[in-house]
Design a protein around this motif. Structure first.
Motif, PDB file in Angstrom:
ATOM      1  N   UNK A  51       1.037  -1.366  -0.309  1.00  0.00           N
ATOM      2  CA  UNK A  51      -0.039   0.253  -0.293  1.00  0.00           C
ATOM      3  C   UNK A  51       0.936   1.066  -0.108  1.00  0.00           C
ATOM      4  N   UNK A  52       2.568   1.258   0.199  1.00  0.00           N
ATOM      5  CA  UNK A  52       2.738   1.915  -0.396  1.00  0.00           C
ATOM      6  C   UNK A  52       2.756   3.250  -1.443  1.00  0.00           C
ATOM      7  N   UNK A  53       2.555   4.451  -1.248  1.00  0.00           N
ATOM      8  CA  UNK A  53       2.491   5.252  -2.324  1.00  0.00           C
ATOM      9  C   UNK A  53       3.503   5.399  -3.840  1.00  0.00           C
ATOM     10  N   UNK A  54       3.758   4.968  -4.867  1.00  0.00           N
ATOM     11  CA  UNK A  54       4.440   4.607  -5.118  1.00  0.00           C
ATOM     12  C   UNK A  54       5.739   5.583  -5.584  1.00  0.00           C
ATOM     13  N   UNK A  55       5.642   6.709  -5.718  1.00  0.00           N
ATOM     14  CA  UNK A  55       6.938   6.915  -5.552  1.00  0.00           C
ATOM     15  C   UNK A  55       7.474   6.788  -4.019  1.00  0.00           C
ATOM     16  N   UNK A  56       7.222   6.096  -3.121  1.00  0.00           N
ATOM     17  CA  UNK A  56       8.045   5.946  -1.809  1.00  0.00           C
ATOM     18  C   UNK A  56       8.560   4.560  -1.994  1.00  0.00           C
ATOM     19  N   UNK A  57       8.499   3.693  -3.756  1.00  0.00           N
ATOM     20  CA  UNK A  57       9.004   2.494  -3.421  1.00  0.00           C
ATOM     21  C   UNK A  57       9.750   2.677  -4.062  1.00  0.00           C
ATOM     22  N   UNK A  58      10.883   1.806  -3.586  1.00  0.00           N
ATOM     23  CA  UNK A  58      12.388   1.854  -4.622  1.00  0.00           C
ATOM     24  C   UNK A  58      11.986   1.274  -5.440  1.00  0.00           C
ATOM     25  N   UNK A  59      12.940   0.807  -6.789  1.00  0.00           N
ATOM     26  CA  UNK A  59      13.362   0.597  -7.881  1.00  0.00           C
ATOM     27  C   UNK A  59      13.004  -1.049  -7.488  1.00  0.00           C
ATOM     28  N   UNK A  60      13.797  -1.628  -6.994  1.00  0.00           N
ATOM     29  CA  UNK A  60      14.463  -2.757  -6.468  1.00  0.00           C
ATOM     30  C   UNK A  60      12.113  -3.362  -6.394  1.00  0.00           C
ATOM     31  N   UNK A  61      11.707  -2.424  -5.049  1.00  0.00           N
ATOM     32  CA  UNK A  61       9.869  -3.195  -4.479  1.00  0.00           C
ATOM     33  C   UNK A  61       9.693  -2.798  -5.979  1.00  0.00           C
ATOM     34  N   UNK A  62       9.128  -1.800  -6.992  1.00  0.00           N
ATOM     35  CA  UNK A  62       9.108  -1.817  -7.880  1.00  0.00           C
ATOM     36  C   UNK A  62       9.269  -3.115  -8.834  1.00  0.00           C
ATOM     37  N   UNK A  63      10.257  -3.913  -9.212  1.00  0.00           N
ATOM     38  CA  UNK A  63      10.384  -4.675 -10.002  1.00  0.00           C
ATOM     39  C   UNK A  63      10.070  -5.959  -9.262  1.00  0.00           C
ATOM     40  N   UNK A  64       9.671  -6.280  -7.856  1.00  0.00           N
ATOM     41  CA  UNK A  64       9.653  -7.321  -7.152  1.00  0.00           C
ATOM     42  C   UNK A  64       7.714  -7.355  -7.027  1.00  0.00           C
ATOM     43  N   UNK A  65       7.593  -6.060  -7.281  1.00  0.00           N
ATOM     44  CA  UNK A  65       6.503  -6.304  -7.271  1.00  0.00           C
ATOM     45  C   UNK A  65       6.130  -6.615  -8.529  1.00  0.00           C
ATOM     46  N   UNK A  66       6.259  -6.049  -9.325  1.00  0.00           N
ATOM     47  CA  UNK A  66       6.191  -7.019 -10.681  1.00  0.00           C
ATOM     48  C   UNK A  66       6.266  -8.051 -11.386  1.00  0.00           C
ATOM     49  N   UNK A  67       7.551  -8.095 -10.373  1.00  0.00           N
ATOM     50  CA  UNK A  67       7.763 -10.251 -10.522  1.00  0.00           C
ATOM     51  C   UNK A  67       6.873 -10.919 -10.268  1.00  0.00           C
ATOM     52  N   UNK A  68       6.161 -10.806  -9.125  1.00  0.00           N
ATOM     53  CA  UNK A  68       5.414 -11.989  -8.523  1.00  0.00           C
ATOM     54  C   UNK A  68       3.925 -11.547  -8.760  1.00  0.00           C
ATOM     55  N   UNK A  69       3.563 -10.654  -9.446  1.00  0.00           N
ATOM     56  CA  UNK A  69       2.174  -9.684 -10.400  1.00  0.00           C
ATOM     57  C   UNK A  69       1.937 -11.358 -11.078  1.00  0.00           C
ATOM     58  N   UNK A  70       3.372 -11.418 -12.055  1.00  0.00           N
ATOM     59  CA  UNK A  70       3.652 -11.825 -12.771  1.00  0.00           C
ATOM     60  C   UNK A  70       3.492 -13.311 -12.976  1.00  0.00           C
ATOM     61  N   UNK A  71       4.321 -13.807 -11.933  1.00  0.00           N
ATOM     62  CA  UNK A  71       3.704 -14.874 -11.630  1.00  0.00           C
ATOM     63  C   UNK A  71       2.133 -15.300 -11.135  1.00  0.00           C
ATOM     64  N   UNK A  72       2.192 -14.491 -10.771  1.00  0.00           N
ATOM     65  CA  UNK A  72       0.675 -15.270  -9.591  1.00  0.00           C
ATOM     66  C   UNK A  72      -0.226 -15.109 -11.388  1.00  0.00           C
ATOM     67  N   UNK A  73      -0.094 -13.942 -11.868  1.00  0.00           N
ATOM     68  CA  UNK A  73      -1.036 -14.253 -13.052  1.00  0.00           C
ATOM     69  C   UNK A  73      -0.878 -16.083 -13.209  1.00  0.00           C
ATOM     70  N   UNK A  74      -0.463 -16.614 -13.647  1.00  0.00           N
ATOM     71  CA  UNK A  74      -0.315 -17.867 -14.070  1.00  0.00           C
ATOM     72  C   UNK A  74      -0.981 -18.926 -12.506  1.00  0.00           C
TER      73      UNK A  74
END
Length: 243
Positions: A65-88
């Motif tokens: 729930x952190x606002x996007x501007x407070x998330x690090x580049x690593x957090x954005x990457x991790x969230x995207x990777x896990x979200x794609x994994x969760x799709x499957x």
């Protein structure tokens, strides 16, 4: 058997390594049977679900729930990777168990409302199985009310329609849920023992989980009740889905 995969996000080696050791201990798996990937250190890469018995996601300092501007580049990457994994994972109803940070990843993927309304200080609380939880194979044999380690800045306020509530709490209503038949998530930490959570308390003393000067109070809070049942949930998951 095909191994299980543990996706970890803790950047600090001591709590990261202790978390892995605790997952090994409570699942009953060996290091060859539980492969760890530290996502804060390197990208996840391609994951073929057919290579694995199941997937675990551990805890960590990231908040969905952190606002996007407070998330690090690593957090954005991790969230995207896990979200794609969760799709499957969700589409195939593949065995998945997310603990603490893991509940945020599944909840966010499924459209839950996640905010700070039901945050809980680091402590031991009593949680209670719902009727669906009492019928769930991972919770079979547990008492209706049991103690669990908690400590989180955010939680699910509105459960998505795709989820079945399995365990509820007083201060935090959503403590465990299931999506489909095989995708699980807990707000509490089933992988923790007193020593492990004490390591995390010291490692994350400056991360806003408790106020300055409350270290000793927080260390005492995780000793207020014995936690004896939650580790069995991880073992039940490993035994049920090993293939």
């Amino acid at each position: 058997m095909k191994p299980f995969l543990l996706l970890a996000t803790r950047a600090e080696d001591l709590p990261a390594d202790e978390e892995y050791a605790l997952f090994l201990r409570y699942t009953g798996l060996s290091e060859a049977q539980l492969v760890r990937r530290r996502l804060e250190a390197e990208p996840l890469g391609d994951i073929d679900l057919d290579d694995w018995s199941g997937i675990f996601v551990g805890g960590g300092p990231f908040n969905a729930s952190d606002p996007p501007e407070r998330k690090s580049a690593v957090q954005h990457r991790v969230e995207q990777e896990i979200s794609v994994l969760l799709d499957e994972v969700i589409a195939r109803d593949f065995p998945f168990f997310g603990a603490c940070y893991g509940i945020g990843t599944v909840g966010a993927h499924e459209g839950a409302l996640i905010d700070g309304t039901h945050r809980e200080p680091i402590s031991v609380v009593e949680v209670t199985r719902t009727a669906a939880g009492a019928a769930d194979p991972l919770l079979a044999g547990l008492p209706d009310t049991f103690a669990a380690f908690v400590g989180h800045k955010e939680a699910i306020t509105v459960l998505p329609s795709s989820a079945t509530l399995l365990v509820r709490g007083t201060a935090c209503p959503v403590q465990m849920f299931r999506v489909g038949r095989n995708v699980y998530a807990t707000q509490f930490h089933p992988e923790c023992d007193v020593e492990g959570i004490s390591t995390r308390i010291r490692a994350y003393a400056d991360y806003g989980y408790f106020a300055a000067g409350e270290l000793d109070l927080t260390l005492a809070a995780v000793r207020r009740l014995p936690v004896t049942h939650t580790g069995g949930i991880l073992r039940a998951f490993a035994e049920r889905y090993a293939r």
